[in-house]
Scaffold this motif. Structure first.
Motif, PDB file in Angstrom:
ATOM      1  N   MET A  48      43.339  -4.066  33.677  1.00 41.00           N
ATOM      2  CA  MET A  48      41.960  -4.582  33.626  1.00 41.00           C
ATOM      3  C   MET A  48      41.877  -5.921  32.896  1.00 41.00           C
ATOM      4  SD  MET A  48      38.863  -1.918  32.998  1.00 41.00           S
ATOM      5  CE  MET A  48      37.608  -2.860  32.176  1.00 41.00           C
ATOM      6  N   GLN A  49      41.034  -6.809  33.419  1.00 37.59           N
ATOM      7  CA  GLN A  49      40.885  -8.113  32.761  1.00 37.59           C
ATOM      8  C   GLN A  49      39.782  -8.049  31.696  1.00 37.59           C
ATOM      9  OE1 GLN A  49      41.575 -10.219  37.109  1.00 37.59           O
ATOM     10  NE2 GLN A  49      40.039 -11.085  35.761  1.00 37.59           N
ATOM     11  N   LYS A  50      39.704  -9.103  30.872  1.00 33.34           N
ATOM     12  CA  LYS A  50      38.670  -9.174  29.831  1.00 33.34           C
ATOM     13  C   LYS A  50      37.318  -9.532  30.424  1.00 33.34           C
ATOM     14  CE  LYS A  50      40.518  -9.920  25.281  1.00 33.34           C
ATOM     15  NZ  LYS A  50      41.786 -10.703  25.211  1.00 33.34           N
ATOM     16  N   GLU A  51      37.342 -10.346  31.490  1.00 33.07           N
ATOM     17  CA  GLU A  51      36.111 -10.789  32.149  1.00 33.07           C
ATOM     18  C   GLU A  51      36.356 -10.797  33.642  1.00 33.07           C
ATOM     19  OE1 GLU A  51      34.760 -14.255  29.082  1.00 33.07           O
ATOM     20  OE2 GLU A  51      34.179 -14.510  31.182  1.00 33.07           O
ATOM     21  N   TYR A  52      35.291 -10.676  34.414  1.00 38.07           N
ATOM     22  CA  TYR A  52      35.433 -10.725  35.873  1.00 38.07           C
ATOM     23  C   TYR A  52      34.428 -11.716  36.462  1.00 38.07           C
ATOM     24  CZ  TYR A  52      38.532  -6.707  35.919  1.00 38.07           C
ATOM     25  OH  TYR A  52      39.611  -5.882  35.737  1.00 38.07           O
ATOM     26  N   GLY A  67      38.868 -14.098  47.224  1.00 41.14           N
ATOM     27  CA  GLY A  67      39.738 -14.578  46.146  1.00 41.14           C
ATOM     28  C   GLY A  67      39.113 -14.578  44.760  1.00 41.14           C
ATOM     29  N   VAL A  68      37.911 -14.036  44.591  1.00 39.50           N
ATOM     30  CA  VAL A  68      37.358 -13.962  43.233  1.00 39.50           C
ATOM     31  C   VAL A  68      37.769 -12.624  42.601  1.00 39.50           C
ATOM     32  CG1 VAL A  68      35.422 -15.466  43.854  1.00 39.50           C
ATOM     33  CG2 VAL A  68      35.104 -12.973  43.901  1.00 39.50           C
ATOM     34  N   SER A  69      37.683 -12.534  41.265  1.00 37.23           N
ATOM     35  CA  SER A  69      38.090 -11.284  40.609  1.00 37.23           C
ATOM     36  C   SER A  69      36.916 -10.304  40.598  1.00 37.23           C
ATOM     37  CB  SER A  69      38.579 -11.558  39.187  1.00 37.23           C
ATOM     38  OG  SER A  69      37.542 -12.103  38.403  1.00 37.23           O
ATOM     39  N   VAL A  70      37.220  -9.043  40.876  1.00 36.59           N
ATOM     40  CA  VAL A  70      36.169  -8.031  41.048  1.00 36.59           C
ATOM     41  C   VAL A  70      36.533  -6.756  40.302  1.00 36.59           C
ATOM     42  CG1 VAL A  70      34.892  -6.611  42.716  1.00 36.59           C
ATOM     43  CG2 VAL A  70      35.658  -8.903  43.381  1.00 36.59           C
ATOM     44  N   LEU A  71      35.546  -6.181  39.613  1.00 37.99           N
ATOM     45  CA  LEU A  71      35.708  -4.852  39.009  1.00 37.99           C
ATOM     46  C   LEU A  71      34.586  -3.968  39.544  1.00 37.99           C
ATOM     47  CD1 LEU A  71      36.820  -2.802  36.854  1.00 37.99           C
ATOM     48  CD2 LEU A  71      35.201  -3.843  35.241  1.00 37.99           C
ATOM     49  N   GLU A 100      31.380  -3.275  26.564  1.00 39.45           N
ATOM     50  CA  GLU A 100      30.691  -4.370  27.263  1.00 39.45           C
ATOM     51  C   GLU A 100      31.709  -5.191  28.022  1.00 39.45           C
ATOM     52  OE1 GLU A 100      27.350  -5.356  23.847  1.00 39.45           O
ATOM     53  OE2 GLU A 100      28.701  -6.952  24.503  1.00 39.45           O
ATOM     54  N   ILE A 101      31.283  -5.769  29.123  1.00 37.23           N
ATOM     55  CA  ILE A 101      32.199  -6.670  29.824  1.00 37.23           C
ATOM     56  C   ILE A 101      31.384  -7.738  30.546  1.00 37.23           C
ATOM     57  CG2 ILE A 101      32.416  -5.127  31.837  1.00 37.23           C
ATOM     58  CD1 ILE A 101      35.444  -6.149  31.840  1.00 37.23           C
ATOM     59  N   LYS A 102      31.884  -8.976  30.464  1.00 40.04           N
ATOM     60  CA  LYS A 102      31.121 -10.106  31.015  1.00 40.04           C
ATOM     61  C   LYS A 102      31.520 -10.409  32.456  1.00 40.04           C
ATOM     62  CE  LYS A 102      29.506 -12.593  27.187  1.00 40.04           C
ATOM     63  NZ  LYS A 102      29.219 -13.879  26.645  1.00 40.04           N
ATOM     64  N   CYS A 103      30.609 -11.010  33.189  1.00 39.29           N
ATOM     65  CA  CYS A 103      30.910 -11.463  34.547  1.00 39.29           C
ATOM     66  C   CYS A 103      29.915 -12.537  34.952  1.00 39.29           C
ATOM     67  CB  CYS A 103      30.841 -10.281  35.515  1.00 39.29           C
ATOM     68  SG  CYS A 103      29.191  -9.595  35.688  1.00 39.29           S
ATOM     69  N   LYS A 104      30.160 -13.132  36.125  1.00 39.73           N
ATOM     70  CA  LYS A 104      29.223 -14.162  36.611  1.00 39.73           C
ATOM     71  C   LYS A 104      28.112 -13.534  37.443  1.00 39.73           C
ATOM     72  CE  LYS A 104      32.536 -17.935  36.430  1.00 39.73           C
ATOM     73  NZ  LYS A 104      33.949 -17.695  36.822  1.00 39.73           N
ATOM     74  N   VAL A 105      28.481 -12.500  38.228  1.00 41.84           N
ATOM     75  CA  VAL A 105      27.482 -11.849  39.086  1.00 41.84           C
ATOM     76  C   VAL A 105      27.646 -10.327  38.996  1.00 41.84           C
ATOM     77  CG1 VAL A 105      26.617 -11.558  41.453  1.00 41.84           C
ATOM     78  CG2 VAL A 105      27.512 -13.783  40.739  1.00 41.84           C
ATOM     79  N   ASP A 148      19.663 -18.136  28.835  1.00 40.47           N
ATOM     80  CA  ASP A 148      18.611 -18.482  29.808  1.00 40.47           C
ATOM     81  C   ASP A 148      18.017 -17.253  30.485  1.00 40.47           C
ATOM     82  OD1 ASP A 148      19.513 -21.035  29.287  1.00 40.47           O
ATOM     83  OD2 ASP A 148      20.896 -21.024  31.016  1.00 40.47           O
ATOM     84  N   GLY A 149      18.443 -16.069  30.086  1.00 44.40           N
ATOM     85  CA  GLY A 149      17.904 -14.863  30.707  1.00 44.40           C
ATOM     86  C   GLY A 149      18.635 -14.459  31.979  1.00 44.40           C
ATOM     87  N   LYS A 150      19.737 -15.160  32.301  1.00 45.65           N
ATOM     88  CA  LYS A 150      20.524 -14.779  33.480  1.00 45.65           C
ATOM     89  C   LYS A 150      21.409 -13.579  33.129  1.00 45.65           C
ATOM     90  CE  LYS A 150      24.683 -16.304  35.791  1.00 45.65           C
ATOM     91  NZ  LYS A 150      25.392 -15.197  35.151  1.00 45.65           N
ATOM     92  N   VAL A 151      21.546 -12.652  34.074  1.00 45.91           N
ATOM     93  CA  VAL A 151      22.424 -11.505  33.848  1.00 45.91           C
ATOM     94  C   VAL A 151      23.862 -12.001  33.713  1.00 45.91           C
ATOM     95  CG1 VAL A 151      23.338  -9.385  34.873  1.00 45.91           C
ATOM     96  CG2 VAL A 151      20.899  -9.931  35.104  1.00 45.91           C
ATOM     97  N   SER A 152      24.565 -11.552  32.675  1.00 41.56           N
ATOM     98  CA  SER A 152      25.901 -12.097  32.442  1.00 41.56           C
ATOM     99  C   SER A 152      26.955 -11.013  32.179  1.00 41.56           C
ATOM    100  CB  SER A 152      25.865 -13.064  31.257  1.00 41.56           C
ATOM    101  OG  SER A 152      25.474 -12.349  30.098  1.00 41.56           O
TER     102      SER A 152
END
Ligand SMILES: Cc1cc2nc3c(=O)[nH]c(=O)nc-3n(C[C@H](O)[C@H](O)[C@H](O)COP(=O)(O)OP(=O)(O)OC[C@H]3O[C@@H](n4cnc5c(N)ncnc54)[C@H](O)[C@@H]3O)c2cc1C
Ligand code: SF4
Ligand code: SF4
Lengths: 389, 73
Positions: A1-5, A27-31, A143-148, A127-131
């Motif tokens: 498992m990665q630290k962030e996805y 090609g993006v990382s996905v969990l 907890e784990i961070k991601c872009k989407v 900014d209130g964006k889900v992260s």
């Protein structure tokens, strides 16, 4: 498992697995996180799907096909039976294997998967964006961070609410369902049976879907309006006592089918909703496997594009992409559903009698609905739009 | 008698966890996000519940009860 996805998918049903796969394939990382111990189990589903709905995503495989369907049987309250024949049109699946295989295709594409991970909150940036997501795993809060975040958390969806989207469904549009899988049910193994009327399933329908070797999924869904007076469970008990009092019961499940149009908003900064969570079920049939896979695949693709272009706003184009592919069609299905919702038993009987006059080789689903709604001309146009009459 | 407190006074909704199938139907219709559902664990988040009873009508197997006298602690 990665630290962030790049992408975190919540829920490993058909919608989640397709979202994970289509994102990972770019090609993006996905969990993908699933709260239950097993992907695909427990199965809360009648398991019927069209062949086309499956084959857009995975090659048909006997391993997860329980029965091959070439006929529909519609049954009116007075016992009149109208049969429609197709070629090989669909399947009754073995979803505990099917869902597993779908998740495997996501893993093959490169997605990481973790079961027993219960998502219980979201992370937000300044900014209130889900992260990212908060989740419980083996009794520990993490907890784990991601872009989407892609919320594929099914009928019980809460993830979207935490991001401020209105996701709960009107109790009148929720079909409360119970189903058993029983043995020794001697029905035709290539026919889906539907039963209508106030004694079997008012504001909904009752089904018998064969599962091979005389096993069958037997169940019904009713609106919450009916549930106020009599539960789905007691309708099922009545039917079984009357028709199959001694059938051995292999499994029994409860479930909810959100039969409405899609939510007004299915994306917001950093989050997208797919499948039952987005209310992407076909509101007329209650079928949500194929439409969930379609919603998931569109969201997965768009999420990956947004990340690769480094333009996260791009995920907001998902609402329109879904609406163009199926959302608008579901609005039509919903109008048809509302047109037939309150039919009396007499009305169902008279429709069946009219249909029986049409020779079997000329009966189509479009014909069925146009006969049912012949005195509702505005709906006839809708029917013409979605069925080949 | 001490009662559990909902958002709108005494809590009148009770889930019988031993009979629940954890299907999520009630969670989907709850307008207040007042039901927590894990793999095999369910409970009402009392301070969010408005006793609207939509969950009661939606439960396919009659596991949620409405009790106008209130649910004791
Ligand atoms: C009785 C019944 C009969 C049906 N019959 C049919 C049919 O014959 N044909 C058809 O096409 N459709 C049918 N449906 C509808 C179909 O089952 C659903 O539309 C479909 O499963 C939706 O897929 P999904 O991926 O959106 O959600 P699901 O398959 O429900 O998957 C959601 C997943 O998310 C997980 N999850 C939820 N919350 C969290 C969380 N907080 N953290 C981590 N994981 C979480 C859940 O455990 C679950 O595994 C039926 C439904 C019912 C209830
Ligand atoms: S009574 Fe209403 S607010 Fe309370 S848990 Fe049930 S649906 Fe939610
Ligand atoms: S609807 Fe009923 S069976 Fe389903 S999770 Fe809620 S209380 Fe349990």
């Amino acid at each position: 498992m990665q630290k962030e996805y790049d992408v975190i998918v919540v829920g490993a049903g058909p919608a989640g697995s397709m979202a994970a796969r289509f994102a990972a394939e770019k090609g993006v990382s996905v969990l993908m996180l699933e709260k239950d111990r097993d992907v695909g189990y427990p199965v809360r589903c009648g398991e019927a799907i069209s062949k086309a709905g499956v084959e857009e995503f995975i090659q048909s495989d006997d391993k997860w096909i329980a029965a091959r369907i070439s006929k529909f049987s519609f049954n009116a309250p007075d016992g009149s039976e109208v049969i429609i024949e197709f070629g090989e049109a669909g399947y009754v699946l073995e979803r505990r294997i099917f869902d597993y295989e779908l998740a495997r295709t996501a893993a093959d594409a490169g997605a990481d998967i973790l079961t027993r991970a219960y998502v219980n909150g979201l992370l937000f940036d300044d900014d209130g964006k889900v992260s990212g997501v908060k989740y419980e795993y083996h009794g520990e809060q993490k907890e784990i961070k991601c872009k989407v975040v892609i919320a594929a958390d099914g009928v019980e969806s809460r993830v979207g609410r935490w991001a401020g989207l209105k996701t709960h469904i009107d109790f009148r549009d929720m079909e409360s369902a119970v189903q058993i899988t029983a043995a020794n049910i001697p029905v035709d193994q290539n026919t889906l049976y539907f039963f209508f009327g106030k004694n079997v399933a008012p504001n909904g329908y009752f089904w018998i879907f064969p599962k091979g070797h005389n096993k069958a999924n037997i169940g019904l869904g009713i609106s919450g309006i009916i549930g106020k007076k009599k539960s789905a469970q007691s309708f099922l008990d009545d039917f079984m006592n009357k028709h199959y009092p001694n059938a051995p019961i292999l499994t029994k499940i409860a479930g909810g089918v959100p039969c409405s149009i899609t939510l007004d908003k299915i994306s917001a900064p950093g989050i997208m909703l797919v499948g039952d969570a987005a209310r992407q079920v076909n509101p007329l049939s209650g079928g949500g496997i194929a439409s969930g896979m379609i919603g998931g695949s569109i969201a997965g693709r768009i999420a990956a594009e947004a990340i690769l272009m480094n333009k996260l706003d791009h995920i907001l184009t998902y609402d329109k992409a879904w609406s163009d592919r199926l959302g608008k069609r579901h609005e039509i299905f919903n109008r048809i559903k509302e047109g037939i919702y309150n039919f009396s038993d007499e009305k169902f009987n008279s429709i069946a009698h009219s249909l029986l006059k049409i020779p079997i080789e000329k009966r189509t689903l479009g014909r069925v609905f146009s006969v049912a709604l012949w005195n509702n001309p505005s709906l006839l146009l809708d029917i013409a739009k979605v069925f080949v009459i | 008698m001490e009662y559990r407190q909902a958002k709108t006074g005494k809590l009148m909704i009770e889930i019988l966890p031993d009979r629940c199938d954890f299907c999520g139907c009630c969670v989907g219709v709850c307008p207040e996000d007042a039901i927590e559902l894990k793999e095999a664990e369910i409970f009402i988040i009392d301070p969010r519940c408005t006793n609207c009873a939509k969950c009661v009508w939606s439960c396919p197997i009659e596991v949620i009860k409405f009790n106008k006298n209130g649910i004791p602690k």
